[in-house]
Design a protein around this motif. Structure first.
Motif, short mmCIF file in Angstrom:
data_model
loop_
_atom_site.label_atom_id
_atom_site.label_comp_id
_atom_site.label_asym_id
_atom_site.label_seq_id
_atom_site.Cartn_x
_atom_site.Cartn_y
_atom_site.Cartn_z
N GLU A 1 -25.46 91.97 10.97
CA GLU A 1 -24.55 92.00 12.03
C GLU A 1 -25.12 91.69 13.39
O GLU A 1 -24.66 91.21 14.48
CB GLU A 1 -23.33 92.79 11.92
CG GLU A 1 -22.36 92.89 10.78
CD GLU A 1 -21.59 94.07 10.68
OE1 GLU A 1 -20.47 93.65 10.10
OE2 GLU A 1 -21.87 95.31 11.32
N ALA A 2 -26.29 92.40 13.64
CA ALA A 2 -26.91 92.15 14.84
C ALA A 2 -28.16 91.06 14.96
O ALA A 2 -28.56 90.96 15.95
CB ALA A 2 -27.69 93.59 14.92
N LEU A 3 -28.08 90.36 13.82
CA LEU A 3 -28.86 89.10 13.95
C LEU A 3 -28.20 88.34 14.99
O LEU A 3 -27.09 88.28 15.18
CB LEU A 3 -29.06 88.59 12.54
CG LEU A 3 -29.98 89.28 11.40
CD1 LEU A 3 -29.64 88.48 10.10
CD2 LEU A 3 -31.35 89.48 11.98
N PRO A 4 -29.04 87.28 15.54
CA PRO A 4 -28.37 85.99 16.13
C PRO A 4 -27.47 85.35 15.39
O PRO A 4 -27.45 85.21 13.87
CB PRO A 4 -29.79 85.34 16.35
CG PRO A 4 -30.81 86.05 16.34
CD PRO A 4 -30.58 87.24 15.40
N GLU A 5 -26.45 84.93 15.88
CA GLU A 5 -25.31 84.56 15.24
C GLU A 5 -25.66 83.28 14.58
O GLU A 5 -25.14 83.01 13.10
CB GLU A 5 -24.10 83.88 16.29
CG GLU A 5 -22.95 83.49 15.59
CD GLU A 5 -21.85 83.05 16.60
OE1 GLU A 5 -20.74 82.42 16.24
OE2 GLU A 5 -21.96 83.36 17.66
N ASP A 6 -26.62 82.48 14.55
CA ASP A 6 -27.04 81.51 13.88
C ASP A 6 -27.76 81.87 12.68
O ASP A 6 -28.10 80.99 11.60
CB ASP A 6 -27.72 80.47 14.53
CG ASP A 6 -28.93 80.86 15.16
OD1 ASP A 6 -29.14 82.09 15.34
OD2 ASP A 6 -29.93 80.09 15.68
N GLU A 7 -28.19 83.01 12.62
CA GLU A 7 -28.86 83.61 11.40
C GLU A 7 -28.10 84.48 10.50
O GLU A 7 -28.51 85.09 9.52
CB GLU A 7 -30.26 84.25 11.96
CG GLU A 7 -31.08 83.56 12.71
CD GLU A 7 -32.26 84.44 13.22
OE1 GLU A 7 -32.63 85.62 12.46
OE2 GLU A 7 -33.00 83.89 14.17
N GLN A 8 -26.72 84.81 10.94
CA GLN A 8 -25.83 85.47 10.04
C GLN A 8 -25.28 84.40 8.91
O GLN A 8 -25.05 83.48 9.19
CB GLN A 8 -24.87 86.02 10.98
CG GLN A 8 -25.27 86.95 11.81
CD GLN A 8 -24.03 87.43 13.05
OE1 GLN A 8 -22.92 86.97 12.81
NE2 GLN A 8 -24.32 88.33 13.82
N ALA A 9 -25.03 85.29 7.94
CA ALA A 9 -24.51 84.62 6.58
C ALA A 9 -23.01 84.92 6.51
O ALA A 9 -22.68 86.03 6.65
CB ALA A 9 -25.03 85.11 5.36
N ASP A 10 -22.26 83.85 6.33
CA ASP A 10 -20.62 84.11 6.44
C ASP A 10 -20.26 84.83 5.50
O ASP A 10 -19.34 85.65 5.36
CB ASP A 10 -19.84 82.60 6.40
CG ASP A 10 -20.08 81.56 7.56
OD1 ASP A 10 -20.40 82.42 8.81
OD2 ASP A 10 -19.90 80.54 7.41
N PHE A 11 -21.02 84.56 4.26
CA PHE A 11 -20.38 85.40 3.00
C PHE A 11 -20.69 86.82 3.15
O PHE A 11 -19.97 87.56 2.88
CB PHE A 11 -21.03 84.91 1.76
CG PHE A 11 -20.77 85.67 0.47
CD1 PHE A 11 -19.49 85.68 -0.06
CD2 PHE A 11 -21.58 86.67 0.07
CE1 PHE A 11 -19.33 86.26 -1.07
CE2 PHE A 11 -21.52 87.59 -1.00
CZ PHE A 11 -20.06 87.46 -1.70
N THR A 12 -21.80 87.28 3.61
CA THR A 12 -22.15 88.60 4.21
C THR A 12 -21.07 89.24 4.84
O THR A 12 -20.67 90.39 4.80
CB THR A 12 -23.51 88.78 4.71
OG1 THR A 12 -24.51 88.07 3.65
CG2 THR A 12 -24.01 90.18 4.96
#
Length: 202
Positions: free
Chosen positions: A39-50
């Motif tokens: 959740e602390a990753l940059p938004e573009d590196e976050q996975a929607d499913f996670t």
């Protein structure tokens, strides 16, 4: 000096020896640290499913710490995954969202709560170790300097897991029947005494 493989075997041995309720709390703690990191990753590196599994992980915490009403939400969350496109037998040709470390750890933690099997908690532990390896690879790709030694980082993660098990063991009597429900005041106290420290990424 113990290797990370030695410590991994020790974690597995400890998980085999404790109650299913203690394994559930342990699994929730490791999954929480992985989810918080994601959740602390940059938004573009976050996975929607996670990210979509955050409510499921919260329910696992509630159930593991004595709220028996969480069982339905956890059961439904696992069922939703089983019926989704992310649960498949297509290998690399199918969606890979459920193989992300935080997602996989959360799903294993939910299964650990529902079924009490040692294997699910061990797989969560393994995901914690794997995530350290992946994080160092990520930092190397970012050309970060002064990267920690991989073996030392893996040892640190497993030592953390052993400390988590020590903390949980101090409340083993209260947790033994947590799946069937604990008094509300006990659950609230355990959130402070267990969820808060187990969730810490330090």
């Amino acid at each position: 000096m113990e290797t990370w493989q030695d410590l991994s075997a020790l974690v597995k041995e400890r998980l085999e020896a404790v109650s299913s309720s203690e394994r559930g709390v342990f699994a929730a703690g490791v999954a929480e640290r992985l989810m918080s990191w994601h959740e602390a990753l940059p938004e573009d590196e976050q996975a929607d499913f996670t990210l979509s599994l955050r409510p499921l992980l919260n329910s696992v915490w509630e159930g593991a710490l004595g709220d028996s009403t969480a069982f339905t939400a956890i059961n439904r969350g696992v069922a939703d995954y089983m019926l989704s496109e992310y649960c498949h037998n297509e290998g690399q040709d199918g969606p890979d969202g459920a193989d992300e470390s935080a997602a996989a750890a959360t799903l294993h933690a939910a299964h650990a709560y529902l079924f009490g099997c040692t294997d699910f908690a061990v797989w969560v532990s393994d995901r914690g170790v794997e995530a350290v390896d992946q994080h160092l690879e990520y930092l190397a790709e970012q050309e970060e300097e002064d990267l920690p030694d991989l073996d030392e980082a893996l040892i640190a993660e497993l030592q953390r897991q052993l400390r988590d098990l020590d903390l949980i063991a101090e409340r083993s009597k209260e947790l033994r029947h947590a799946k069937f429900g604990l008094p509300i005041d006990t659950s609230i106290r355990l959130r402070v005494e267990l969820r808060t420290p187990l969730s810490s990424r330090d």
